[in-house]
Enzyme design. Structure first.
Site, short mmCIF file in Angstrom:
data_model
loop_
_atom_site.label_atom_id
_atom_site.label_comp_id
_atom_site.label_asym_id
_atom_site.label_seq_id
_atom_site.Cartn_x
_atom_site.Cartn_y
_atom_site.Cartn_z
N LEU A 45 0.86 -1.18 0.00
CA LEU A 45 0.00 0.00 0.00
C LEU A 45 0.90 1.23 0.00
O LEU A 45 1.91 1.26 0.72
CB LEU A 45 -0.89 0.02 1.24
CG LEU A 45 -2.13 -0.86 1.24
CD1 LEU A 45 -2.77 -0.89 2.62
CD2 LEU A 45 -3.14 -0.38 0.21
N ASP A 46 0.55 2.23 -0.80
CA ASP A 46 1.31 3.48 -0.79
C ASP A 46 1.28 4.08 0.61
O ASP A 46 0.37 3.84 1.40
CB ASP A 46 0.71 4.48 -1.79
CG ASP A 46 0.93 4.06 -3.23
OD1 ASP A 46 1.99 3.47 -3.51
OD2 ASP A 46 0.04 4.32 -4.06
N SER A 47 2.28 4.90 0.91
CA SER A 47 2.41 5.43 2.27
C SER A 47 1.20 6.27 2.68
O SER A 47 0.79 6.24 3.84
CB SER A 47 3.69 6.25 2.40
OG SER A 47 3.67 7.34 1.49
N ALA A 49 -1.82 5.77 1.85
CA ALA A 49 -3.00 4.91 1.93
C ALA A 49 -3.01 4.14 3.25
O ALA A 49 -2.00 4.03 3.94
CB ALA A 49 -3.02 3.94 0.76
N ARG A 178 -4.39 4.98 -8.30
CA ARG A 178 -3.94 6.33 -8.67
C ARG A 178 -4.13 6.57 -10.16
O ARG A 178 -4.59 7.64 -10.58
CB ARG A 178 -2.46 6.52 -8.29
CG ARG A 178 -2.23 6.74 -6.80
CD ARG A 178 -0.77 7.03 -6.53
NE ARG A 178 0.07 5.86 -6.71
CZ ARG A 178 1.34 5.88 -7.13
NH1 ARG A 178 1.91 7.02 -7.47
NH2 ARG A 178 2.03 4.75 -7.23
#
Length: 343
Positions: A45-47, A49, A178
């Site tokens: 997971l992106d930071s 998120a 995204r």
């Protein structure tokens, strides 16, 4: 808890990652809490998120390729009116346009359901000639990522206030939400980026069952726009506390037959006289198995389909590995010596 290099225990943890943390940082907390270096996850997971990470511990990391293939479900917030270079809240605005009408947004969403071609974000962990695309850009270089096929199974518009749209999305492995936010905005003749993202499910595993779910910040646009808690992005991690460590340790679960079924495996039990042969890798044709209800398993009866995977359990109920049946032949996936979950 000190890391034990000889720790052979195995387990699965449903972990609610806080926003502001990288997946790598989140996994480090799990390693320290459980005293092991063998920890794997089934999709980063992106930071910015938050949400569900399915974490496999110890020898169960061998299951990562199986669970990584699961579809993912997200709740996403798209902010219309601007596009950032990273397509998330941490980037610089590179283009602006008026937000779309609700009618226009509703009109374009169906075109993103099904198998679509998607260009990943330039700021991503995808590798080009051995380097991450994001690292190349930060070093002043340029990248061109090719479009690839992804599957969007469903998109549901939860709400839209003229700037912020909340969507529920279920999609295949490899989908970038995204990029989806960018492309939806462009299809609306607007610009947009992903303001917030929460992973709510990985295959059959649900965020609401994850350790730390109750610690996640409020998510959504029901709060006022000037409320800083609206899209929290703090690096605070409650799992670094004594309470958090205790919660993680109590969250470790064995790979029980019920979980195996959820993951698409057929559970079978190794007969006591075949344990030694199984552990030492003898041909599976000499091993005997039974179902949970003590019925003998006959692979040649036509009961099982070709390509079917089986989760093997020792007579004491401990998970022992994966085997496959194809064209009348049994083959090993992997074997886990008898072990227990973390205590």
């Amino acid at each position: 808890m000190a890391i034990n290099k000889n720790n052979t225990a195995a387990g699965i943890v449903l972990y609610a990652k806080q926003p502001g943390l990288t997946s790598f940082t989140a996994l480090n907390v799990v390693k320290k809490a459980l005293g092991t270096k063998k920890v794997g996850h089934t999709g980063t997971l992106d930071s910015f998120a938050d949400g569900l990470l399915v974490v496999l511990v110890g020898r169960l990391t061998r299951l990562v390729p199986h669970i990584t293939l699961f579809d993912k479900t997200y709740r996403a917030v798209i902010e219309f009116g601007a596009e950032t270079d990273t397509l998330d809240p941490n980037g610089q605005v590179i283009a602006t346009a008026s937000p779309p009408s609700a009618e226009r947004l509703i009109e374009v969403l169906p075109q993103f359901i099904g198998t679509i071609q998607q260009v990943p974000p330039s700021y991503s962990a995808l590798h080009i000639d051995g380097r991450r695309a994001s690292d190349i850009i930060r070093a002043g270089g340029n990248v061109e990522l090719a479009a690839r096929s992804v599957d969007i199974y469903s998109i549901q518009l939860v709400s839209y206030d003229g700037v912020y749209a909340i969507l529920d999305v279920r999609c295949s492995k490899g989908t970038y939400i995204r990029s989806l936010a960018r492309d939806i905005a462009l299809a609306c003749q607007s610009r947009g980026f992903l303001r917030a993202l929460r992973r709510t499910a990985v295959g059959p595993f649900l965020l609401q069952d994850a350790a730390g779910y109750e610690w996640l910040p409020v998510f959504g646009t029901e709060q006022k726009q000037n409320d800083e808690k609206m899209f929290a992005n703090s690096a605070y991690n409650p799992f670094n506390t004594d309470e958090g460590i205790a919660k993680l340790r109590s969250a470790v679960r064995p790979f029980e037959p019920e979980i195996a079924v959820l993951c698409g495996f057929e559970p079978i039990v190794l007969c006591p006289e075949s344990v030694s042969a199984f552990i030492t890798g003898k041909p599976l044709s000499v091993c005997t198995f039974m179902t949970k209800d003590k019925q003998s398993v006959c692979f040649s009866s036509g009961q099982y389909r070709h390509g079917q995977d089986f989760a093997v359990y020792y007579p004491n109920g401990v998970f022992g590995g994966i085997i496959s049946y194809s064209k009348g032949t049994l083959s090993y996936g992997f074997v886990i010596p008898e072990c227990s979950v973390f205590k």
